[in-house]
Write an enzyme that holds these catalytic residues in place. Sequence first.
Site, PDB file in Angstrom:
ATOM      1  N   HIS A   1       1.109  -1.760  -0.478  1.00 48.08           N
ATOM      2  CA  HIS A   1      -0.481   0.312  -0.351  1.00 48.08           C
ATOM      3  C   HIS A   1       0.693   1.236   0.415  1.00 48.08           C
ATOM      4  O   HIS A   1       0.451   2.388  -0.457  1.00 48.08           O
ATOM      5  CB  HIS A   1      -0.826   0.111   1.117  1.00 48.08           C
ATOM      6  CG  HIS A   1      -1.947   1.596   1.524  1.00 48.08           C
ATOM      7  ND1 HIS A   1      -1.324   2.464   2.529  1.00 48.08           N
ATOM      8  CD2 HIS A   1      -2.657   1.736   0.531  1.00 48.08           C
ATOM      9  CE1 HIS A   1      -2.357   3.401   1.998  1.00 48.08           C
ATOM     10  NE2 HIS A   1      -3.028   2.842   1.307  1.00 48.08           N
TER      11      HIS A   1
ATOM     12  N   GLU B   1       2.050   1.837  -3.108  1.00 46.78           N
ATOM     13  CA  GLU B   1       0.614   2.802  -3.963  1.00 46.78           C
ATOM     14  C   GLU B   1       0.789   4.062  -3.923  1.00 46.78           C
ATOM     15  O   GLU B   1       0.796   4.931  -5.165  1.00 46.78           O
ATOM     16  CB  GLU B   1      -0.184   1.866  -3.559  1.00 46.78           C
ATOM     17  CG  GLU B   1      -1.517   2.438  -4.067  1.00 46.78           C
ATOM     18  CD  GLU B   1      -3.208   2.471  -3.487  1.00 46.78           C
ATOM     19  OE1 GLU B   1      -3.410   3.023  -3.173  1.00 46.78           O
ATOM     20  OE2 GLU B   1      -2.748   1.225  -2.481  1.00 46.78           O
ATOM     21  N   HIS B   2       1.079   5.030  -2.825  1.00 47.59           N
ATOM     22  CA  HIS B   2       1.451   6.508  -2.981  1.00 47.59           C
ATOM     23  C   HIS B   2       2.484   6.883  -3.512  1.00 47.59           C
ATOM     24  O   HIS B   2       2.757   7.693  -4.681  1.00 47.59           O
ATOM     25  CB  HIS B   2       1.798   6.942  -1.515  1.00 47.59           C
ATOM     26  CG  HIS B   2       0.137   6.608  -0.745  1.00 47.59           C
ATOM     27  ND1 HIS B   2      -0.122   7.138   0.082  1.00 47.59           N
ATOM     28  CD2 HIS B   2      -0.296   5.498  -0.030  1.00 47.59           C
ATOM     29  CE1 HIS B   2      -1.440   7.731   0.644  1.00 47.59           C
ATOM     30  NE2 HIS B   2      -1.599   6.147   0.425  1.00 47.59           N
TER      31      HIS B   2
ATOM     32  N   GLU C   1      -3.503   8.718   6.512  1.00 44.54           N
ATOM     33  CA  GLU C   1      -4.531   7.548   6.375  1.00 44.54           C
ATOM     34  C   GLU C   1      -4.930   6.749   7.636  1.00 44.54           C
ATOM     35  O   GLU C   1      -6.145   6.029   7.583  1.00 44.54           O
ATOM     36  CB  GLU C   1      -4.304   6.548   5.046  1.00 44.54           C
ATOM     37  CG  GLU C   1      -5.226   6.070   3.816  1.00 44.54           C
ATOM     38  CD  GLU C   1      -4.655   5.718   3.051  1.00 44.54           C
ATOM     39  OE1 GLU C   1      -6.115   4.752   2.792  1.00 44.54           O
ATOM     40  OE2 GLU C   1      -3.628   6.035   2.800  1.00 44.54           O
TER      41      GLU C   1
END
Length: 449
Positions: free
Chosen positions: A66, A69-70, A146
């Site tokens: 994840h 992903e950024h 997040e």
Amino acid sequence: MTSLVTPGAGARSIDGSPTPGVSRTDLPGGVRVLTEAVQGVRSVSLGIWIAIGSRDETAEQAGAAHYLEHLLFKGTGRRTAAAIAEEIDAVGGELNAFTAKEHTCYYAQVLDTDLPLAVDVLADVVTDAQLAHTDVELERGVVLEEIAMRDDDPEDLLGELFDEVLFADHPLGRPVIGSEESIRGMSRETLHDFWRGEYTTPRMIVAAAGNLVHNQVVDLVGAALAAAAARHGVDASPVPPRILTSRFTLGAGPRIALRTEDTEQAHLMLGVPGLDRYDPRRPVLNVLNTALGGGLSSRLFQQVREQRGLAYSVYSATTAYADAGSLAVYAGCAPERLGEVVGVVRDVLGGLAADGLTAAELARAQGSLRGGLVLGLEDTSSRMNRLGRSELDHGRQRSITESLDRISAVTGDDVAEVAAELLSAPLTAAVVGPYDDLDELPAALRDLA
């Protein structure tokens, strides 16, 4: 360097037999390209899927997929982060990504005339990101925010808490986003090694749906990946298979978890292990889940909301992984009514385990699934997702007709058998709400501790 493409490579279906509207080409480096031509649209949805997710991470890497992903959107050898955003915005397109427990997808949706741009940008992002130290630190803060945002959403937090209890020490029990501790401790080297070690071409699938020509997509993908290979090399070595257990089994520990939060509602998730995605009874479970809590006529909605007014939101859902799955019920209610909600939910589950569905419930559930399947494929994005996930999960594409027939073939006896097996298993529960400890929970939940 392994050649990644034969320009104009011929298309074929996954299993050698025609799959209406769907074409596939296997590139020499291992990348699979699947397309579906959709008539009457002017858009194309394109995704690069990687068969890597949070379950493939070590404890040190927890949250790496994840985090990447950024980071991959923060700049490449040819584009800055601003340039990536500007090029897609200039054509009115969408560019994004998502990470799950067993896969990651980087995707774009553009006008058909802008397909070459979408392929070039996506391939650039996935294969040639810079992962600069300054960006790693910048995005570390964003990911931590997040996580904090997740913690402020009781329903999201509840789902992760439920998985943590159900799957215990299994990698599926870890949150996709990682933990505050793992993200704070994640080094740039760990992220880079995970990216380069796991994002190999045999794990990649390119799926596209819309107004397209298959061989053009193949040529565009092949050229983009060949250019990436010329710059820095792309690993095309064989991919070791995931190490899977033959069947997930519940551990011996407590089957309930409580997260104390000062919320106006109590949030409950109550469920059991389900079926893995290879289980031939998956269509049966889908019918069972739809009748249980998949719509306004479902037993849960009728019993909990319509007849008793105990909750505004109540539903059931399933997950399916390579070697495990779950069937779970969610309900949000006033804290003082949690005991009553638990009692009704357990009665509904017990009734299904004992008696299965009525003929009317079976017919409604099958009709709901058939309609939802067809209506859910009205846009190119949904079709692209179906292509990518089917290839990752099963290595083949089912036609819509085959999928509809599988739903129609489910019988009442099939549902009764699966319901008796799954819903007779020990329950697992997670609660987020204003309770200081387990002793404050209703007796119907405390017996799971």
